[in-house]
Design an enzyme around this catalytic site. Structure first.
Site, short mmCIF file in Angstrom:
data_model
loop_
_atom_site.label_atom_id
_atom_site.label_comp_id
_atom_site.label_asym_id
_atom_site.label_seq_id
_atom_site.Cartn_x
_atom_site.Cartn_y
_atom_site.Cartn_z
N HIS A 51 2.62 -37.45 -28.18
CA HIS A 51 1.90 -38.18 -27.36
C HIS A 51 3.22 -39.45 -27.49
O HIS A 51 3.26 -40.17 -26.36
CB HIS A 51 0.44 -38.60 -27.85
CG HIS A 51 -0.35 -37.72 -27.30
ND1 HIS A 51 -0.49 -36.73 -27.75
CD2 HIS A 51 -1.21 -37.93 -26.06
CE1 HIS A 51 -1.57 -35.88 -27.25
NE2 HIS A 51 -1.92 -36.62 -26.14
N CYS A 54 4.07 -37.63 -33.56
CA CYS A 54 3.09 -36.90 -32.63
C CYS A 54 3.95 -37.00 -31.34
O CYS A 54 4.46 -37.75 -30.88
CB CYS A 54 2.01 -37.98 -32.66
SG CYS A 54 0.70 -37.50 -31.27
N CYS A 61 2.69 -29.85 -30.47
CA CYS A 61 1.96 -30.65 -31.20
C CYS A 61 2.01 -30.42 -32.97
O CYS A 61 1.96 -29.48 -33.42
CB CYS A 61 0.36 -30.06 -30.88
SG CYS A 61 -0.85 -31.11 -31.72
N GLU A 110 -3.85 -40.64 -23.48
CA GLU A 110 -4.81 -39.72 -22.49
C GLU A 110 -5.49 -40.50 -21.27
O GLU A 110 -5.44 -39.82 -20.35
CB GLU A 110 -5.93 -38.98 -23.42
CG GLU A 110 -5.28 -37.93 -24.41
CD GLU A 110 -4.72 -36.72 -23.77
OE1 GLU A 110 -5.23 -36.37 -22.84
OE2 GLU A 110 -3.59 -36.24 -24.28
N ASP A 160 -0.70 -28.36 -26.22
CA ASP A 160 -0.94 -29.53 -26.88
C ASP A 160 -2.25 -29.82 -26.84
O ASP A 160 -3.13 -29.38 -25.99
CB ASP A 160 0.02 -30.67 -26.42
CG ASP A 160 -0.30 -31.84 -27.28
OD1 ASP A 160 -0.22 -32.01 -28.50
OD2 ASP A 160 -0.47 -32.96 -26.84
N SER A 161 -2.98 -30.82 -27.84
CA SER A 161 -4.32 -31.35 -27.64
C SER A 161 -4.42 -31.87 -26.31
O SER A 161 -5.70 -32.54 -25.78
CB SER A 161 -4.50 -32.48 -28.56
OG SER A 161 -3.66 -33.40 -28.54
#
Ligand code: DGL
Length: 279
Positions: free
Chosen positions: A197, A195, A85, A163, A22-23
């Site tokens: 996250h 998403c 993602c 993050e 994932d990012s």
């Protein structure tokens, strides 16, 4: 083409690890479901936190990140890749499937189950700008969103809060409230967490949305689909062992490993890598 296996049943190929990326830390919400569903599998996770968020990047950049990370995971022996993602799936899954000859599993916002679940006929979708602008998302609405009203909301800045590990912060709550309220005002009774996250602030979203609103994310569905694809390819690890979970992050933050442990909530080995050393 880079290939992990071209056979139906091959013990050494099936014992190989699964690569997930994932990012950043968001895909750990998917990794948790994969770990729970496939306890024998060895899992490898790459958190591209140095390049997060993907949601505001041009498509070509995301394709290049997805390509470089997939190559890295294949070099570590991955028998399959999970793009954990929504943004990278929309931008890069076609390219990855053209370039790499292993099962590549992607994900998309859960509009289909949300359309089936809504009672008000209004579904809200929280996602990144990249996902909402993508051709894949337009196709999803065309296929499953015709008989309902879909209200979308790009959550600019939320990935960055997660993050940074600001899961319980008042500033994160204020940001989330600003994104959830317009969906509620539109009459949405079902909200898609589009998403990977966002499951990490699911409790906060649920508190803001109230008990009548159903929240849907895709981690469990992705784990199920991965199991099916591995089975179909003869790549499911049939050993009765506990698989290990290994993670690389290119985040330069000293708390990076701590955040990964907190979010994954299971046994995981974390290695902080210099971008130039791996990818
Ligand atoms: N977690 C990602 C997703 O599912 C990407 C978020 C981002 O980097 O913008 O879309």
């Amino acid at each position: 083409m880079h290939s992990a296996s071209n056979c139906f049943v091959n013990e050494s190929a099936s014992a190989a690890p699964i690569g997930v990326f994932d990012s950043g830390v968001g895909g750990l919400s998917v990794l948790r479901h994969i770990r729970a569903r496939l306890p024998a599998e060895h899992l490898m996770y790459f958190a591209d936190s140095l390049h997060a968020p993907y949601g505001v990047r041009p498509q070509a950049d995301i394709v290049e990140r997805a390509r470089v990370i997939s190559r890295f995971l294949l070099l570590q022996g991955a028998k399959a890749i999970v793009v954990a993602c929504n943004t990278a799936t929309a931008a890069a899954i076609k390219t990855l499937r053209q370039e790499f000859d292993v099962p590549i599993i992607g994900m998309e916002p859960a509009v289909k189950p949300a359309a089936a679940a809504t009672r008000s006929g209004v579904v809200g979708v929280l996602a990144t700008t990249g996902t909402l602008k993508s051709a894949q998302f337009a196709a999803l609405l065309e296929n499953y969103g015709r008989h309902i009203r879909v209200v979308t909301q790009a959550c600019v800045g939320l990935v960055e809060c997660i993050e940074r590990g600001e899961l319980q912060f008042e500033s994160t709550r204020a940001l989330v409230a600003g994104y959830v309220k317009p969906l509620l005002a539109s009459g949405a009774d079902t909200i898609v967490l589009g998403c990977t996250h966002y499951p990490f602030v699911k409790t906060m979203i649920a508190e803001l949305a109230g008990p009548e609103v159903v929240l849907i994310d895709t981690g469990a569905a992705v784990a199920r689909h991965l199991q099916y694809r591995l089975q179909e390819a003869g790549l499911l690890n049939m050993q009765h062992l506990s698989g290990n979970t290994r993670c690389w992050t290119n985040s330069p933050e000293k708390e990076a490993a701590q955040l990964i442990h907190l979010l994954f909530q299971g046994s995981i080995t974390v290695e902080q890598v210099d971008e130039h050393r791996c990818c």
